[in-house]
Design an enzyme around this catalytic site. Structure first.
Site, PDB file in Angstrom:
ATOM      1  N   HIS A 151       0.810  -1.212   0.000  1.00 33.58           N
ATOM      2  CA  HIS A 151       0.000   0.000   0.000  1.00 33.58           C
ATOM      3  C   HIS A 151       0.850   1.271   0.000  1.00 33.58           C
ATOM      4  CE1 HIS A 151      -3.369   2.525   0.421  1.00 33.58           C
ATOM      5  NE2 HIS A 151      -4.166   1.672   1.007  1.00 33.58           N
ATOM      6  N   CYS A 152       2.168   1.138  -0.221  1.00 31.57           N
ATOM      7  CA  CYS A 152       3.005   2.340  -0.107  1.00 31.57           C
ATOM      8  C   CYS A 152       3.773   2.641  -1.393  1.00 31.57           C
ATOM      9  CB  CYS A 152       3.989   2.182   1.051  1.00 31.57           C
ATOM     10  SG  CYS A 152       3.164   2.113   2.647  1.00 31.57           S
ATOM     11  N   ILE A 153       4.716   1.774  -1.754  1.00 30.91           N
ATOM     12  CA  ILE A 153       5.670   2.106  -2.833  1.00 30.91           C
ATOM     13  C   ILE A 153       4.969   2.322  -4.185  1.00 30.91           C
ATOM     14  CG2 ILE A 153       7.870   1.441  -3.939  1.00 30.91           C
ATOM     15  CD1 ILE A 153       8.003   1.990  -0.854  1.00 30.91           C
ATOM     16  N   ILE A 187       2.066   3.463  -4.645  1.00 30.91           N
ATOM     17  CA  ILE A 187       1.011   4.469  -4.531  1.00 30.91           C
ATOM     18  C   ILE A 187       1.520   5.854  -4.124  1.00 30.91           C
ATOM     19  CG2 ILE A 187      -1.076   5.060  -3.171  1.00 30.91           C
ATOM     20  CD1 ILE A 187      -1.643   1.985  -3.213  1.00 30.91           C
ATOM     21  N   ASP A 188       2.313   5.903  -3.056  1.00 29.53           N
ATOM     22  CA  ASP A 188       2.681   7.204  -2.478  1.00 29.53           C
ATOM     23  C   ASP A 188       3.361   8.165  -3.466  1.00 29.53           C
ATOM     24  OD1 ASP A 188       1.638   5.920  -0.342  1.00 29.53           O
ATOM     25  OD2 ASP A 188       3.474   5.827   0.832  1.00 29.53           O
TER      26      ASP A 188
END
Ligand SMILES: NC(=O)c1ccc[n+]([C@@H]2O[C@H](COP(=O)([O-])OP(=O)(O)OC[C@H]3O[C@@H](n4cnc5c(N)ncnc54)[C@H](O)[C@@H]3O)[C@@H](O)[C@H]2O)c1
Length: 433
Positions: free
Chosen positions: A270-272, A274-275
């Site tokens: 849910h991070c790399i 998306i952010d």
């Protein structure tokens, strides 16, 4: 007023309400509970609530402690936002995904704010831990304050504190990893510092909320760019007929100015993935194209396709007839059960579209349903790997630590290794890329 709040925090008399009990929210709740602080929890997922009520920390599949704080937490986990009127601190750990058009989707947080705002009261501390684009925390507060007219830093406190949770990483802990916080005013920051000091060894106060928001995006964009770079080296090495792991092994002997990153079949979670897009989206609105950020996101997103092309090329060239494949590791990275945006699943879907029969072996993911008759939705056992001894294909999609790779090697005919788990092996049955 803040003196009274600070005393309450220092005496551990605060009640914390956490909204969103997922990979970030549940471990955070457990940290407060371990310090004997009352926690109430809200989640929209009934299954998760039921598991927590049964005393199961479903992320690591562990049982909660049997003490009074954990017992009360189990009672006070609910779908009902009205419990927020009983808490001093509200911490939001909700998902911030991308929309189908690859733009920040803040709808989960916004819808939640509309539901909670009628339950808020003066002197509460509102903390956002979800990763957002710079400026979003204050936008959320404006939505929250539409009717109440709280005065920030006077009778309501606004804080952003980015989360650094790294599922599956035993090295990550609040003892060794500092927590960044920042409040709307000095008063807000002071309160936030004291709250997180209850659970973290080191708390760093960033200069402003927007600086704290940006610091999280810098951390994850840094990872995305460096993973993109090392994945590009993987492609280049492949063209030159060199093993990328041998290059990294040599380069990492430099003890300054170089930090090794691991190449792989793509990025997930849910991070790399998306952010960085949250930031490049905002920059587009400000008429700037963030080049490095975009190019590395695109390169990482293209990796499952690159891996599949290599697999299809090899199969064709070597006239491999078998249609049976086992994907070892469905999770997006090692030692976690998180399958969100997993490159292994991208690869599985592409193979299914070519009529291959797929099953998986994952020590952390027991079930995964792709609703496709050629895909077995239960993880096979290590014993069943034997059927690949004389036919079929094994793909290493994730490098979980607790997998017997030697046994897989001994019981397979052909292995495509996308994670370098067999980098020290010399065997023609291992194809690394
Ligand atoms: N997972 C990580 O490692 C990590 C690390 C740092 C930051 N973050 C950020 O933290 C935030 C949360 O991520 P996560 O990985 O914990 O997500 P998650 O999906 O694991 O957890 C979110 C939880 O919120 C619940 N939820 C969804 N809608 C809800 C609603 N309307 N009301 C109440 N509950 C609701 C979901 O059921 C879920 O349990 C995201 O912004 C993410 O980018 C995640």
């Amino acid at each position: 007023m803040s003196k009274y709040i600070l005393a309450k925090i220092k005496n551990k008399k605060i009640k914390v309400g956490i909204i969103g009990l997922g990979y970030v929210g549940l471990p955070l709740a457990i940290r407060f509970l371990n310090k004997k602080i009352d926690v109430l929890g809200i989640d929209a997922d009934k299954n998760k609530i039921n598991l927590i009520k049964k005393g199961i920390s479903y992320i690591e599949n562990k049982k909660f402690k049997n003490d009074i704080h954990f017992k009360n937490f189990r009672k006070n986990v609910t779908l009902n936002y009205s419990i927020l009127k009983h808490v001093d601190v509200i911490i939001v750990c909700l998902p911030t995904p991308l929309s189908s058009s690859n733009k920040p989707d803040m709808s989960i947080i916004k819808n939640c704010i509309i539901k909670i705002r009628k339950h808020l009261k003066e002197n509460q501390i509102f903390i956002l831990e979800s990763t957002v684009y710079p400026g979003a925390t204050y936008e959320i507060f404006k939505l929250l304050n539409k009717f109440k007219k709280f005065k920030l830093g006077k009778n309501f406190y606004l804080v952003f504190s980015p989360e650094r949770e790294n599922p599956g990483d035993k090295m990550f802990s609040y003892k060794s990893t500092p927590k960044v916080v920042s409040g709307y005013s000095e008063e807000c920051s002071k309160i936030a510092f004291n709250i997180y000091k209850l659970i973290a060894k080191k708390v760093f106060i960033a200069k402003s909320i927007i600086v704290a928001e940006m610091s999280k995006l810098l951390e994850n964009t840094y990872r995305s760019v460096n993973i993109g770079l090392v994945n590009e080296f993987k492609i280049i090495s492949d063209k030159l007929g060199i093993n990328v792991w041998d290059i990294i092994e040599a380069a990492k002997t430099k003890n300054f100015g170089f930090r090794p990153f691991n190449p792989g079949p793509g990025v997930g979670g849910h991070c790399i993935p998306i952010d960085p897009i949250y930031l490049s989206w905002l920059m587009k609105k400000k008429n700037y194209n963030s080049k490095i950020i975009e190019i590395s996101s695109k390169l990482n997103a293209s990796m499952p396709n690159w891996v599949c092309k290599k697999i299809f090329y090899y199969i064709k060239k070597n006239k491999i007839k078998s249609k049976n494949i086992v994907m070892v590791g469905l999770a997006y990275k090692k030692n976690t059960s998180d399958t969100r945006e997993s490159p292994s699943i991208e690869i599985v879907k592409k193979l299914l579209s070519k009529k291959y029969h797929l099953e998986f072996y994952d020590t952390h993911v027991k079930n995964f349903d792709l609703k496709n008759k050629y895909f077995k939705k239960k993880s096979i056992s290590m014993n069943s790997i034997k059927k690949y001894k004389n036919q079929g294909i094994v793909i290493i999609g994730t490098d979980h630590k607790n997998v017997d790779y030697k046994n897989i090697f001994n019981n397979s005919k052909l292995i495509f290794d996308t994670r370098g788990v067999y980098r020290s092996y010399k065997s023609r049955k291992i194809v690394s890329f």
